[in-house]
Design an enzyme around this catalytic site. Structure first.
Site, PDB file in Angstrom:
ATOM      1  N   TYR A  53       6.229  -9.500   7.703  1.00 34.16           N
ATOM      2  CA  TYR A  53       5.752  -8.154   8.025  1.00 34.16           C
ATOM      3  C   TYR A  53       6.086  -7.763   9.457  1.00 34.16           C
ATOM      4  CZ  TYR A  53       2.519  -8.378   3.997  1.00 34.16           C
ATOM      5  OH  TYR A  53       1.966  -8.462   2.760  1.00 34.16           O
ATOM      6  N   TYR A 105      -4.333 -10.098   3.822  1.00 33.22           N
ATOM      7  CA  TYR A 105      -4.505  -8.671   4.129  1.00 33.22           C
ATOM      8  C   TYR A 105      -4.190  -8.485   5.613  1.00 33.22           C
ATOM      9  CZ  TYR A 105      -6.891  -8.096  -0.373  1.00 33.22           C
ATOM     10  OH  TYR A 105      -7.207  -8.043  -1.703  1.00 33.22           O
ATOM     11  N   ASP A 159       0.829  -1.196   0.000  1.00 32.92           N
ATOM     12  CA  ASP A 159       0.000   0.000   0.000  1.00 32.92           C
ATOM     13  C   ASP A 159       0.868   1.251   0.000  1.00 32.92           C
ATOM     14  OD1 ASP A 159      -2.243  -1.548   0.099  1.00 32.92           O
ATOM     15  OD2 ASP A 159      -2.477  -1.396   2.272  1.00 32.92           O
TER      16      ASP A 159
END
Lengths: 505, 189
Positions: free
Chosen positions: A380, A457, A310
Site C-alpha cells: 500500500y 485495515y 474501498d
C-alpha cells in the site's frame, strides 16, 4: 432352444398385455442398443415373432393400437418423434455453442408404481432361472429412450451425445402425465400410516408429499401381496399418453479470470445498492464483466476477487486478481482475441478501470485463488497528514519505524464496518514500512509505503480508530495523524498466469 | 494505451487545518440535560453507517471542569455488568439491549460527585470502551475520540424516537451559549 421358446411365450404375453415393441424388447432383456433401431426385425429374427402376431401390420388381435402400459407411450414412435422435435427446436433456439450434450429424463411418479406392478407380475409369471432382480433382468425405459432418441437429438442439434457424468451441457426433459395424481392416490391407502404422518409434517413435505425417490424407497419395503391389494398387477392400459412437460437446458459455469486496475476514488467494487437504489453510477464489476457476460451470452454472473478495496481506494500496479463465474453460458468457445478486444474496449470506454490477462480458467484454478487468502501480502501507499493544528512531520521518527518491523497489530473490527461484520480482535502484521515525501506541496503530508498481511485495515492502523487498533501510527508517533488517500500498489499473488504480449493478436 | 496515474494526494484539497477523524466520519448529536439533570449533556457520534458512539458532551461538568475521575462503575444493579457484554456474529447476537434511558455506567469523581451516563439511543450494546477501566481520565482528555464510552448498534425501526430526544450541533451550541448568559446574569450572593 428352451430359452428362445420361453422368450417367445413371454413375448406373446407382453403383446397381449399391451406392450409396445420396444417395451417387449426391454422385458425380454435385450441389451444391444442396435436391436432397438429396428424392433420388428429384431423381434422376428431373434425372438421368432410370427407374422400373424405382428403388432403393426395386424392390430386386430390387440384391443386396439393402445398406449403402451409399460412406457406410457414414451417409446412409441409418434410420441417419441414429438418429444424429440421439441427438444431439438428448444436446443436450437437457445443457441449453445458447446459440442457435447448429456440428457436426463424425469418421469412422473406414477410411473414408478406402474413399473413396480409390471415387474412383480412378470417375475411371478416368468420366473428368472438366474434369480436376478427385476431391475437387473429388465432394461429401463430411460436407457432405451436414450438409445433410440440420443442419436436423433444429436443429429438435430449437431452436437455429440455424451454418457459421461462430467459433460458440461445437460438437457433435462420433464415428462408429464395427466393421470399421475389419480394413479398415485392408492399410495395414501397402501401406506396410510406413513402418509398420515407426512401430511402433518407440512414444512418437511411441503409441495412434495410424493417424490420419486421416496416412493421408490417405500415400494422396496412393500410386500407384493400388500401392493396388489391397492394396485392392479399387471397395470391397466392407460387412457392417456405422457407428454413432454418441459425441456430445461443448462451449461455448467465458465470461469473467466484476470487482473484489474482501478483508477477512480468514486467507484465501488460491486454494484452498491441500498433498498434497491443505486448509490454509485457504476462499479468495477459492471465495467469489467458486462462485456464478458455479453460475449458468453450467460444467464448470470458471480464476481469474485482476492480481497477488495474501498470505494475511495485506487488499485494500481499489476492490479488485483479476480474472476467471474458465468452462469449457464451459451457461448463457451471464447478465444484470446476476444479477450484482447474486451481489454481494449474497456480502455477506450472508461478511465476508471482496466483489465489484463483475461482468460478462461478451470474450476480448480479458481479454488486456488481462494485458498491461501490469509498469506497474501499487500503493498500500500498511504497519503497521511499530521492533523494537529501546529503539528509538523517528524521525519526522523517516521524513518525510525522501518526498523521496528514487523509491527504486530491488534485490530478490533473497525467502526466503519461494524454494522456488517462481527466484532472481533484480529492480529495482523505490517512487514515493511517506509516513509517518503509527498509530491504535493503540503508541508504536513507524507507518504507511507507498507507491506501488510492480508486483512489488515490500513486506514485504522494510521488513525487508530479511537484506540481500537493498537499500536497505531498515531501511537507510534505520539501525535494525531490522519489518512486522506490510499492506493493498493500490489497484491503479491501470481494469478492468473500472465498473458505475454506475443500472444496478444 | 495505458492510463496515466496521478501521484497520491493530488486529489486531496489542501487546507490550513484538517478536520479530525471524528469530524470526517461522524455527525454529532446531543442529549441536553440528561434525565433532567442540569448540564449533564451527552454526545452521540453517529457514523455514516449509523453506528453510534456515546460519550460526554464538552459541556458536561466532568469534561467542562476537567474533573479527576476516581473510577467508572459498569455494574448496573445486581444483575447487569456492561463489561460482560458478549456479542456474536454480524447481527450482534447476545448483546445487551438498551433503551435511551438505560444507564451505561456511573462516573465517580474525586470531588465526591457521581454522574450517570445514559445510552441515549435505542439499540444493542456492541462494546464498552475497556480502556476506560485502566485509564478513566481518557474520558476527560479525549471525550470525542479515545475517551468514548460505548458503541451501540441502533435499532433502526426505533430510529425516529432516538432522533427526537437528540439535538443537532447548532441547537446544542445555542443552548450552551444561553446558559452562559444566564450564569452571567445571576446576581452574586
Amino acid at each position: 432352444m428352451g430359452e428362445i421358446s420361453g422368450n417367445n411365450s413371454m413375448l406373446h404375453h407382453l403383446i397381449e398385455l399391451g406392450c409396445c415393441k420396444l417395451c417387449c424388447l426391454r422385458y425380454l432383456g435385450e441389451r444391444s442398443p442396435s436391436a432397438y433401431k429396428n424392433p420388428v426385425d429384431t423381434l422376428k429374427k431373434k425372438y421368432l415373432l410370427l407374422e400373424d402376431c405382428e403388432v403393426e401390420e395386424n392390430p386386430s388381435k390387440l384391443k386396439k393400437s393402445n398406449v403402451c402400459l409399460a412406457c406410457l407411450g414414451l417409446l412409441q414412435e409418434n410420441l417419441r418423434e414429438t418429444v424429440i422435435s421439441k427438444i431439438v427446436s428448444d436446443v436450437n433456439d437457445a443457441d449453445y455453442d458447446c459440442q457435447e450434450f448429456s440428457c436426463a429424463l424425469s418421469m412422473p411418479v406414477s410411473f414408478c408404481l406402474r413399473t413396480h406392478s409390471l415387474n412383480l407380475y412378470l417375475m411371478d409369471k416368468f420366473p428368472d432361472p438366474s434369480e436376478d432382480t427385476a431391475e437387473i433382468r429388465f432394461v429401463s425405459v430411460k436407457d432405451v429412450w436414450k438409445w433410440v432418441a440420443a442419436s436423433e437429438i444429436a443429429d438435430g442439434i449437431k452436437k455429440s451425445f455424451s454418457q459421461s457424468n462430467d459433460c458440461d451441457f445437460s438437457i433435462t426433459i420433464s415428462i408429464g402425465y395427466d393421470d399421475d395424481e389419480k394413479e398415485c392416490n392408492c399410495l395414501m391407502e397402501m401406506h396410510k400410516e406413513t402418509y398420515d404422518v407426512r401430511k402433518k409434517q407440512t414444512r418437511k413435505f411441503k409441495d412434495c408429499l410424493l417424490s420419486r425417490k421416496s416412493v421408490e424407497a417405500l415400494l422396496l419395503t412393500t410386500k407384493p401381496d400388500h401392493f396388489q391389494k391397492y394396485y392392479p398387477t399387471p397395470p391397466e392400459i392407460p387412457n392417456n399418453a405422457v407428454k413432454c412437460a418441459s425441456v430445461s437446458l443448462h451449461h455448467n459455469s465458465l470461469y473467466v479470470a484476470g487482473r484489474y486496475n482501478k483508477f477512480s476514488r468514486k467507484l465501488s467494487q460491486t454494484p452498491w445498492l441500498i433498498g434497491g437504489e443505486r448509490l454509485m453510477e457504476s462499479s468495477v464489476q459492471e465495467l469489467l464483466c458486462d462485456r464478458i457476460v455479453q460475449l458468453a451470452k450467460a444467464q448470470d454472473l458471480r464476481f469474485s476477487s482476492s480481497g477488495r478495496e474501498d470505494v475511495d481506494v485506487r488499485m494500481l500496479g499489476r492490479g488485483r486478481p479476480f474472476f467471474c463465474e458465468l452462469i449457464n453460458p451459451h457461448r463457451v468457445h471464447l478465444e484470446p482475441k476476444h479477450f484482447r478486444a474486451i481489454e481494449r474496449e474497456i480502455l477506450s470506454t472508461t478511465k476508471d478501470v482496466s483489465a489484463r490477462h483475461l482468460q478462461i480458467v478451470s474450476k480448480d484454478q479458481v479454488a486456488q485463488v481462494k485458498t491461501g487468502e490469509e498469506e497474501k501480502i499487500k503493498i500500500y501507499s498511504a497519503y497521511c497528514i499530521m492533523s494537529g493544528a501546529d503539528a509538523t512531520v517528524d521525519w526522523a521518527k517516521l524513518e525510525s519505524l522501518s526498523s521496528k518491523c514487523p509491527i504486530v497489530l491488534q485490530q478490533k473490527t473497525p467502526i466503519r464496518v461494524l454494522h456488517r461484520r462481527s466484532l472481533a480482535t484480529r492480529e495482523r502484521s505490517i512487514f515493511r514500512l517506509e516513509v517518503s515525501k509527498a509530491e504535493t506541496q503540503e508541508p504536513k503530508a507524507f507518504v507511507l509505503n507498507m507491506a501488510t498481511q492480508a486483512g489488515t485495515y490500513v486506514k485504522e492502523f494510521v488513525h487508530g480508530d479511537f484506540g481500537r487498533t493498537t499500536p497505531s501510527l498515531r501511537d507510534l508517533l505520539g501525535s494525531d495523524v490522519d489518512i486522506l488517500a490510499l492506493d493498493v500498489k500490489d497484491i503479491e499473488l501470481d494469478w492468473p498466469p500472465e498473458i505475454l504480449p506475443d500472444n496478444q493478436d | 494505451m495505458t492510463n496515466t496515474v496521478e501521484p497520491i494526494g493530488f486529489d486531496v484539497p489542501a487546507l490550513d487545518v484538517y478536520p479530525s477523524f471524528t469530524d470526517r466520519y461522524f455527525q454529532a448529536k446531543y442529549l441536553v440535560d440528561a434525565d433532567t439533570k442540569v448540564h449533564e449533556d451527552h454526545c452521540v457520534l453517529i457514523h455514516s453507517n449509523r453506528i453510534c458512539v456515546v460519550t460526554l458532551a464538552p459541556s458536561h461538568p466532568v469534561v467542562a471542569f476537567q474533573k479527576t475521575i476516581s473510577s467508572i462503575n459498569f455494574q448496573i444493579g445486581d444483575k447487569t455488568n456492561r463489561l460482560n457484554n458478549i456479542v456474536q456474529g454480524k447481527r450482534k447476537h447476545g448483546a445487551q439491549g438498551l433503551k435511551p434511558e438505560a444507564i451505561l455506567c456511573e462516573i465517580q469523581c474525586e470531588d465526591g460527585l457521581k454522574y450517570s451516563v445514559q445510552s441515549c439511543v435505542h439499540g444493542k450494546l456492541i462494546e464498552i470502551n475497556e480502556n476506560l477501566v485502566k485509564n478513566p481520565q481518557l474520558l476527560v482528555e479525549k471525550p470525542k475520540s479515545d475517551g468514548y464510552i460505548a458503541i451501540i448498534l441502533p435499532h433502526l425501526s426505533k430510529n425516529d424516537k432516538f432522533q427526537s430526544n437528540l439535538v443537532l450541533e447548532e441547537e446544542y451550541m445555542k443552548v450552551v451559549a444561553e446558559r452562559k448568559v444566564k450564569v452571567e446574569n445571576v446576581p452574586h450572593t
